[in-house]
Design a protein around this motif. Structure first.
Motif, mmCIF file in Angstrom:
data_model
loop_
_atom_site.group_PDB
_atom_site.id
_atom_site.type_symbol
_atom_site.label_atom_id
_atom_site.label_comp_id
_atom_site.label_asym_id
_atom_site.label_seq_id
_atom_site.Cartn_x
_atom_site.Cartn_y
_atom_site.Cartn_z
ATOM 1 N N ASP A 113 12.671 -22.157 12.487
ATOM 2 C CA ASP A 113 13.541 -21.273 13.246
ATOM 3 C C ASP A 113 12.666 -20.392 14.132
ATOM 4 O O ASP A 113 11.572 -19.982 13.727
ATOM 5 N N TRP A 114 13.152 -20.085 15.335
ATOM 6 C CA TRP A 114 12.277 -19.346 16.241
ATOM 7 C C TRP A 114 11.887 -17.964 15.709
ATOM 8 O O TRP A 114 10.748 -17.535 15.946
ATOM 9 N N PRO A 115 12.757 -17.236 14.973
ATOM 10 C CA PRO A 115 12.262 -15.967 14.429
ATOM 11 C C PRO A 115 11.106 -16.160 13.442
ATOM 12 O O PRO A 115 10.156 -15.361 13.425
ATOM 13 N N ALA A 116 11.175 -17.223 12.626
ATOM 14 C CA ALA A 116 10.083 -17.501 11.695
ATOM 15 C C ALA A 116 8.827 -17.899 12.454
ATOM 16 O O ALA A 116 7.710 -17.476 12.125
ATOM 17 N N MET A 117 8.987 -18.720 13.495
ATOM 18 C CA MET A 117 7.845 -19.128 14.323
ATOM 19 C C MET A 117 7.154 -17.912 14.922
ATOM 20 O O MET A 117 5.922 -17.780 14.898
ATOM 21 N N LEU A 118 7.956 -16.987 15.443
ATOM 22 C CA LEU A 118 7.395 -15.814 16.086
ATOM 23 C C LEU A 118 6.720 -14.891 15.071
ATOM 24 O O LEU A 118 5.674 -14.295 15.347
ATOM 25 N N ALA A 119 7.312 -14.805 13.880
ATOM 26 C CA ALA A 119 6.705 -13.991 12.822
ATOM 27 C C ALA A 119 5.356 -14.560 12.399
ATOM 28 O O ALA A 119 4.395 -13.813 12.157
ATOM 29 N N ILE A 120 5.258 -15.878 12.320
ATOM 30 C CA ILE A 120 3.988 -16.512 11.955
ATOM 31 C C ILE A 120 2.938 -16.242 13.033
ATOM 32 O O ILE A 120 1.798 -15.859 12.734
ATOM 33 N N ALA A 121 3.325 -16.439 14.289
ATOM 34 C CA ALA A 121 2.375 -16.215 15.382
ATOM 35 C C ALA A 121 1.878 -14.768 15.381
ATOM 36 O O ALA A 121 0.670 -14.509 15.498
ATOM 37 N N HIS A 122 2.789 -13.830 15.227
ATOM 38 C CA HIS A 122 2.414 -12.416 15.239
ATOM 39 C C HIS A 122 1.541 -12.080 14.037
ATOM 40 O O HIS A 122 0.532 -11.368 14.160
ATOM 41 N N GLY A 123 1.904 -12.593 12.861
ATOM 42 C CA GLY A 123 1.148 -12.288 11.648
ATOM 43 C C GLY A 123 -0.273 -12.820 11.695
ATOM 44 O O GLY A 123 -1.226 -12.107 11.323
ATOM 45 N N LEU A 159 3.192 -24.297 17.408
ATOM 46 C CA LEU A 159 4.357 -23.561 16.915
ATOM 47 C C LEU A 159 5.529 -23.686 17.888
ATOM 48 O O LEU A 159 6.689 -23.842 17.468
ATOM 49 N N LEU A 160 5.253 -23.631 19.170
ATOM 50 C CA LEU A 160 6.310 -23.789 20.158
ATOM 51 C C LEU A 160 6.944 -25.175 20.083
ATOM 52 O O LEU A 160 8.150 -25.328 20.279
ATOM 53 N N ALA A 161 6.119 -26.181 19.777
ATOM 54 C CA ALA A 161 6.646 -27.547 19.667
ATOM 55 C C ALA A 161 7.531 -27.725 18.441
ATOM 56 O O ALA A 161 8.348 -28.659 18.396
ATOM 57 N N LEU A 162 7.403 -26.842 17.461
ATOM 58 C CA LEU A 162 8.176 -26.947 16.224
ATOM 59 C C LEU A 162 9.482 -26.167 16.277
ATOM 60 O O LEU A 162 10.259 -26.209 15.322
ATOM 61 N N SER A 163 9.733 -25.441 17.357
ATOM 62 C CA SER A 163 10.864 -24.522 17.367
ATOM 63 C C SER A 163 11.583 -24.569 18.710
ATOM 64 O O SER A 163 11.107 -25.185 19.667
ATOM 65 N N ALA A 164 12.729 -23.911 18.767
ATOM 66 C CA ALA A 164 13.528 -23.875 19.992
ATOM 67 C C ALA A 164 13.901 -22.431 20.312
ATOM 68 O O ALA A 164 15.052 -22.023 20.142
ATOM 69 N N PRO A 165 12.953 -21.624 20.780
ATOM 70 C CA PRO A 165 13.257 -20.228 21.102
ATOM 71 C C PRO A 165 14.102 -20.122 22.367
ATOM 72 O O PRO A 165 14.148 -21.065 23.170
ATOM 73 N N PRO A 166 14.755 -18.987 22.571
ATOM 74 C CA PRO A 166 15.487 -18.775 23.830
ATOM 75 C C PRO A 166 14.568 -18.950 25.035
ATOM 76 O O PRO A 166 13.348 -18.773 24.932
ATOM 77 N N ALA A 167 15.169 -19.297 26.162
ATOM 78 C CA ALA A 167 14.381 -19.654 27.348
ATOM 79 C C ALA A 167 13.414 -18.552 27.769
ATOM 80 O O ALA A 167 12.242 -18.827 28.088
ATOM 81 N N ALA A 168 13.882 -17.302 27.775
ATOM 82 C CA ALA A 168 13.007 -16.212 28.210
ATOM 83 C C ALA A 168 11.830 -16.030 27.258
ATOM 84 O O ALA A 168 10.690 -15.801 27.689
ATOM 85 N N LEU A 169 12.094 -16.149 25.961
ATOM 86 C CA LEU A 169 11.021 -16.020 24.974
ATOM 87 C C LEU A 169 10.042 -17.178 25.099
ATOM 88 O O LEU A 169 8.815 -16.975 25.054
ATOM 89 N N LEU A 200 7.194 -9.306 23.112
ATOM 90 C CA LEU A 200 8.080 -10.458 23.228
ATOM 91 C C LEU A 200 9.059 -10.527 22.065
ATOM 92 O O LEU A 200 10.243 -10.850 22.240
ATOM 93 N N ARG A 201 8.563 -10.204 20.877
ATOM 94 C CA ARG A 201 9.413 -10.223 19.690
ATOM 95 C C ARG A 201 10.505 -9.163 19.806
ATOM 96 O O ARG A 201 11.676 -9.433 19.524
ATOM 97 N N GLN A 202 10.124 -7.961 20.243
ATOM 98 C CA GLN A 202 11.112 -6.893 20.362
ATOM 99 C C GLN A 202 12.136 -7.213 21.435
ATOM 100 O O GLN A 202 13.331 -6.978 21.251
ATOM 101 N N ASP A 203 11.674 -7.775 22.530
ATOM 102 C CA ASP A 203 12.584 -8.131 23.614
ATOM 103 C C ASP A 203 13.572 -9.202 23.163
ATOM 104 O O ASP A 203 14.756 -9.143 23.514
ATOM 105 N N ALA A 204 13.102 -10.175 22.375
ATOM 106 C CA ALA A 204 13.983 -11.227 21.895
ATOM 107 C C ALA A 204 15.033 -10.690 20.931
ATOM 108 O O ALA A 204 16.182 -11.149 20.927
#
Length: 447
Positions: free
Chosen positions: A319-329, A396-406, A438-442
């Protein structure tokens, strides 16, 4: 694993892969009966000191392993094998690497744990070289021709005799994973351990249970830690890593211990509770917090085919929130390491443990190295590791489907992290700031 008896009986006709053990002192000539099919030959763990001059008759051979034998020279005929791309001669007695021993299509070379003091200029004229393992030798310098290795992505130089790293090394455009601890140029592990001492935990206070995992440097067990020997004050479930004493492909396990301790506490690092003392076989070890069993490896290590890139399970998605959390962490953990003068050296998905919610930890400090944050080499070393993060972010981007802007924002950050011009890459402090924004904006953006 096959047997010499099977080979001699003709039972292995048509084999593409052959693995022989058993104290061989001479190369079995029957192997040439497989010349039209054999692609992988593994003769590790024998007593060989030479290969036949007509080895190029194995014209389809792509991969050759001869580790843990008795070679004193890398065999010269290997350079006459155009299909050979991977060569492994770890833990021999090699002192000489002739220029003629390097295959023209060489992609992956393992010479760990030998006695090599000099490498030929020809090594820099192998344009396909991506992975080079040289830890545990006697090298003081690298050939300047290696500055032309524009495909080199992973380099292991730990436990050698480098007084300084070459000026051209941090400029290699694709280098992302560098292990260089245990050389005179860097900060020593003893200094680092003094700066961040770990509590001593007696072996008698630990009760080991099942093995949880094993890496190049040691084994990890689930254990119970009794807080006070001889008193009933309860115990805490922990993980205990017991280190091997020999040289690994990344370097010395003792350096890994020091880096784990010096890394300090961080939400995305596994807490170190102390070091093991009083082991009956004098083994070194660390006591660490026990992770929730829901944590799993993000990926598997590279394969022969992928060489430097991790292998993900088929169908793996995040899920894109999990993907983003992993990247940030991961970026936040790397930023703390760099602030403390540590490069991880192996920032890979297979060294990241995560759960479904995106909680994650960066593990395995086997390739970590200490450096002086005030030294001129500091920023280039950090930016090499930023490239490794950029490759991870791409995956990580290849594993997920984040919103277009993110996705657009993450893609721009990813491109900056892998910029061919090393000096153009951001440092991890900037990476963390951009990921946070980016996380906050999303989160704030209306759905």
């Amino acid at each position: 694993m096959q047997t010499l008896e099977q080979l001699r009986a003709g039972a292995l006709q048509g084999a593409t892969r052959l693995q022989l053990r058993g104290g061989l002192t001479d190369f079995p000539r029957e192997i040439f009966d497989l010349a039209d099919t054999l692609e992988i030959l593994d003769l590790t763990g024998n007593a060989l000191c030479a290969l036949p001059d007509d080895l190029p008759r194995l014209h389809k051979l792509r991969i050759l392993f001869c580790s843990n034998n008795r070679f004193t020279e890398l065999p010269a005929m290997l350079g006459r094998m155009p299909a050979l791309t991977m060569v492994g001669f770890r833990a021999n007695r090699i002192t000489s690497v002739p220029a003629t021993a390097l295959p023209p299509a060489l992609r992956w070379l393992v010479l760990t744990d030998n006695q090599i003091a000099h490498l030929p200029d020809a090594l820099g004229r192998r344009p396909a070289l991506q992975k080079l393992m040289l830890a545990g030798n006697r090298l003081r310098a690298l050939p300047d021709t290696m500055a032309e290795l524009h495909q080199l992505e992973l380099l292991r130089l730990s436990a050698n005799a480098f007084e300084a790293l070459p000026d051209w090394l941090p400029t290699l455009p694709r280098l992302a994973w560098l292990a260089c601890a245990g050389n005179p140029w860097g900060a020593g592990r003893a200094q680092a351990m003094r700066a961040a001492p770990a509590a001593a935990i007696g072996w008698q206070q630990l009760t080991l249970h099942e093995q949880l995992g094993e890496g190049a440097s040691g084994m990890i067990f689930r254990a119970d830690w009794r807080h006070s020997a001889g008193q009933d004050k309860g115990s805490t479930p922990v993980a205990v890593k017991l280190y091997k004493s020999d040289m690994t492909s990344d370097g010395s396990p003792l350096n890994e211990m020091a880096a784990c301790v010096a890394a300090g506490r961080h939400p995305n690092l596994i807490p170190v509770l102390g070091r093991v003392t009083g082991h009956p076989e004098q083994a070194h070890g660390l006591v660490m917090a026990l992770l929730d069993p829901g944590f799993v490896n993000l990926a598997g290590p590279p394969s022969f085919a992928s060489c430097t890139r991790d292998v993900y399970d088929d169908g793996k998605r995040l899920d894109w929130p999990a993907m983003l959390a992993i990247a940030h962490g991961v970026a936040a953990a790397a930023a703390q390491l760099h602030q403390r003068g540590i490069v991880h050296g192996d920032l890979y998905a297979h060294n990241i443990l995560h759960d479904a919610a995106g909680r994650c930890v960066l593990s395995d400090f086997g390739a970590a190295a200490f450096y002086d944050p005030a030294a001129p080499l500091s920023a280039p070393l950090q930016r090499l590791e930023v490239r490794a993060f950029g490759l991870l972010l791409e995956e990580l981007l290849a594993l997920s489907a984040p919103p277009a802007a993110l996705r657009a924002g993450l893609a721009a950050l990813q491109a900056a992290c892998v910029a061919p011009d090393v000096t153009a890459r951001p440092l991890f402090g900037t990476v963390v700031t951009r990921l946070h924004a980016l996380r906050q904006d999303a989160i704030d953006r209306p759905r």
